[in-house]
Design a protein around this motif. Structure first.
Motif, PDB file in Angstrom:
ATOM      1  N   SER A  48       0.741  -1.432  -0.091  1.00 39.18           N
ATOM      2  CA  SER A  48      -0.131  -0.340   0.312  1.00 39.18           C
ATOM      3  C   SER A  48       1.173   1.376  -0.117  1.00 39.18           C
ATOM      4  CB  SER A  48      -0.790  -0.227   1.549  1.00 39.18           C
ATOM      5  OG  SER A  48      -1.833  -1.117   1.354  1.00 39.18           O
ATOM      6  N   VAL A  49       0.023   2.307  -0.389  1.00 42.50           N
ATOM      7  CA  VAL A  49       1.139   3.250  -1.173  1.00 42.50           C
ATOM      8  C   VAL A  49      -0.180   4.590  -0.337  1.00 42.50           C
ATOM      9  CG1 VAL A  49       2.317   3.874  -2.083  1.00 42.50           C
ATOM     10  CG2 VAL A  49       0.334   3.736  -3.119  1.00 42.50           C
ATOM     11  N   GLU A  50       0.180   6.021  -0.133  1.00 42.27           N
ATOM     12  CA  GLU A  50      -1.033   7.228   0.745  1.00 42.27           C
ATOM     13  C   GLU A  50      -1.926   6.375   0.810  1.00 42.27           C
ATOM     14  OE1 GLU A  50      -0.840  11.854   0.511  1.00 42.27           O
ATOM     15  OE2 GLU A  50       0.966  10.501   1.261  1.00 42.27           O
ATOM     16  N   CYS A  51      -2.412   6.386  -0.501  1.00 48.89           N
ATOM     17  CA  CYS A  51      -4.007   6.722  -1.272  1.00 48.89           C
ATOM     18  C   CYS A  51      -4.303   5.577  -1.515  1.00 48.89           C
ATOM     19  CB  CYS A  51      -4.647   8.043  -1.226  1.00 48.89           C
ATOM     20  SG  CYS A  51      -3.702   7.876  -3.539  1.00 48.89           S
ATOM     21  N   ILE A  52      -3.746   4.230  -1.458  1.00 47.02           N
ATOM     22  CA  ILE A  52      -4.108   2.993  -2.248  1.00 47.02           C
ATOM     23  C   ILE A  52      -3.915   1.891  -1.831  1.00 47.02           C
ATOM     24  CG2 ILE A  52      -3.709   1.728  -4.986  1.00 47.02           C
ATOM     25  CD1 ILE A  52      -2.880   4.050  -6.126  1.00 47.02           C
ATOM     26  N   GLU A  53      -4.234   0.877  -1.221  1.00 44.57           N
ATOM     27  CA  GLU A  53      -4.532  -0.597  -1.253  1.00 44.57           C
ATOM     28  C   GLU A  53      -4.249  -1.251  -2.222  1.00 44.57           C
ATOM     29  OE1 GLU A  53      -7.169  -1.437   1.954  1.00 44.57           O
ATOM     30  OE2 GLU A  53      -7.695   0.171   2.805  1.00 44.57           O
ATOM     31  N   LEU A  93     -10.140  -7.524 -12.019  1.00 45.90           N
ATOM     32  CA  LEU A  93      -9.541  -6.506 -11.253  1.00 45.90           C
ATOM     33  C   LEU A  93      -8.465  -6.105 -11.017  1.00 45.90           C
ATOM     34  CD1 LEU A  93      -8.649  -7.658  -7.865  1.00 45.90           C
ATOM     35  CD2 LEU A  93      -7.179  -9.970  -9.563  1.00 45.90           C
ATOM     36  N   THR A  94      -8.163  -4.927 -10.071  1.00 45.92           N
ATOM     37  CA  THR A  94      -7.297  -4.145 -10.509  1.00 45.92           C
ATOM     38  C   THR A  94      -5.785  -4.460 -10.631  1.00 45.92           C
ATOM     39  OG1 THR A  94      -9.139  -2.134 -10.087  1.00 45.92           O
ATOM     40  CG2 THR A  94      -6.737  -1.484 -10.472  1.00 45.92           C
ATOM     41  N   MET A  95      -4.637  -4.806 -11.414  1.00 47.33           N
ATOM     42  CA  MET A  95      -3.569  -5.357 -11.814  1.00 47.33           C
ATOM     43  C   MET A  95      -3.082  -4.696 -11.803  1.00 47.33           C
ATOM     44  SD  MET A  95      -4.930  -9.033 -12.386  1.00 47.33           S
ATOM     45  CE  MET A  95      -2.570  -9.926 -12.688  1.00 47.33           C
ATOM     46  N   HIS A  96      -1.707  -5.492 -11.571  1.00 46.65           N
ATOM     47  CA  HIS A  96      -0.666  -5.243 -13.013  1.00 46.65           C
ATOM     48  C   HIS A  96       0.098  -6.192 -13.516  1.00 46.65           C
ATOM     49  CE1 HIS A  96       1.057  -0.922 -11.814  1.00 46.65           C
ATOM     50  NE2 HIS A  96       0.695  -1.358 -10.374  1.00 46.65           N
ATOM     51  N   PRO A  97       0.286  -6.455 -14.799  1.00 45.04           N
ATOM     52  CA  PRO A  97       0.166  -7.446 -15.502  1.00 45.04           C
ATOM     53  C   PRO A  97       1.288  -8.332 -14.683  1.00 45.04           C
ATOM     54  CG  PRO A  97       1.023  -6.106 -16.739  1.00 45.04           C
ATOM     55  CD  PRO A  97       0.839  -5.042 -15.811  1.00 45.04           C
ATOM     56  N   LEU A  98       0.924 -10.062 -15.149  1.00 42.59           N
ATOM     57  CA  LEU A  98       1.350 -10.909 -13.797  1.00 42.59           C
ATOM     58  C   LEU A  98       3.454 -10.960 -14.546  1.00 42.59           C
ATOM     59  CD1 LEU A  98      -1.131 -13.847 -14.087  1.00 42.59           C
ATOM     60  CD2 LEU A  98       0.325 -12.249 -12.381  1.00 42.59           C
ATOM     61  N   GLU A 121       4.141 -13.496 -10.016  1.00 45.49           N
ATOM     62  CA  GLU A 121       3.833 -12.074  -8.961  1.00 45.49           C
ATOM     63  C   GLU A 121       3.057 -10.988  -9.972  1.00 45.49           C
ATOM     64  OE1 GLU A 121       7.471 -10.210  -7.423  1.00 45.49           O
ATOM     65  OE2 GLU A 121       7.591 -12.251  -5.924  1.00 45.49           O
ATOM     66  N   ALA A 122       2.348 -10.798  -9.003  1.00 45.41           N
ATOM     67  CA  ALA A 122       1.050  -9.884  -8.698  1.00 45.41           C
ATOM     68  C   ALA A 122       1.031  -8.402  -7.946  1.00 45.41           C
ATOM     69  CB  ALA A 122      -0.281 -10.501  -9.612  1.00 45.41           C
ATOM     70  N   MET A 123       1.273  -7.241  -8.368  1.00 39.01           N
ATOM     71  CA  MET A 123       0.611  -5.907  -8.166  1.00 39.01           C
ATOM     72  C   MET A 123      -1.008  -6.239  -7.742  1.00 39.01           C
ATOM     73  SD  MET A 123       1.239  -3.988  -5.978  1.00 39.01           S
ATOM     74  CE  MET A 123       3.426  -3.488  -5.891  1.00 39.01           C
ATOM     75  N   VAL A 124      -2.293  -6.116  -6.845  1.00 42.19           N
ATOM     76  CA  VAL A 124      -3.070  -6.477  -6.901  1.00 42.19           C
ATOM     77  C   VAL A 124      -3.500  -5.047  -6.522  1.00 42.19           C
ATOM     78  CG1 VAL A 124      -3.722  -8.209  -8.117  1.00 42.19           C
ATOM     79  CG2 VAL A 124      -3.364  -7.711  -5.304  1.00 42.19           C
ATOM     80  N   GLU A 125      -5.060  -4.062  -6.257  1.00 36.09           N
ATOM     81  CA  GLU A 125      -5.357  -3.330  -5.498  1.00 36.09           C
ATOM     82  C   GLU A 125      -5.890  -4.061  -4.812  1.00 36.09           C
ATOM     83  OE1 GLU A 125      -6.772   0.797  -6.999  1.00 36.09           O
ATOM     84  OE2 GLU A 125      -4.238   0.221  -8.465  1.00 36.09           O
ATOM     85  N   GLY A 126      -7.028  -3.560  -3.799  1.00 34.11           N
ATOM     86  CA  GLY A 126      -7.747  -4.035  -2.643  1.00 34.11           C
ATOM     87  C   GLY A 126      -7.656  -5.268  -1.571  1.00 34.11           C
TER      88      GLY A 126
END
Length: 126
Positions: A48-53, A93-98, A121-126
């Motif tokens: 997480s960063v300041e305004c995004i989980e 899903l809000t995500m970056h590419p795997l 690995e994947a970066m996902v939000e939420g």
């Protein structure tokens, strides 16, 4: 639905669509025919960063075949890698590419099977 569960579901759907004829399951049974693909363990770290989980999720995809088919299992792990590396389902899903981070093929401790492992690995939000 939480991000980890959603990620598992879209990975299963992606593998089923990209690797026809090979069962892709969340948990195999004794009747699951070889070769097969199963989603293995997963873990995540808080990203997480300041305004995004967000989470950095690592998911292990396992493939099993008869011990005599290690070459075929190498091909299957290559197919899994090709299906997932650089892929994302941003509608589901809000995500970056795997990103594929590790691929291994080895004898399974059961003495009967060969075991392939693909870690993504994947970066996902939420």
């Amino acid at each position: 639905m939480r991000a980890g569960r959603a990620l598992r579901q879209i990975v299963i759907a992606r593998l089923r669509s990209q690797i026809p004829g090979v069962p892709v399951v969340d948990k195999p049974t004794e009747k699951t025919p070889m070769p097969y693909i199963v989603l293995g363990p997963s873990y995540w770290n808080d990203a997480s960063v300041e305004c995004i989980e967000a989470r950095e999720v690592t998911l292990q995809i396992d493939a099993f075949d008869k011990r005599t088919n290690k070459g075929a299992l190498e091909d299957l792990t290559d197919d899994i890698s090709a299906a997932l590396n650089g892929w994302a389902d941003e509608v589901a899903l809000t995500m970056h590419p795997l990103r594929v981070t590790l691929v291994r093929v080895m004898d399974d401790p059961d003495g009967v099977s060969a075991h392939g492992l693909v870690s993504v690995e994947a970066m996902v939000e939420g």
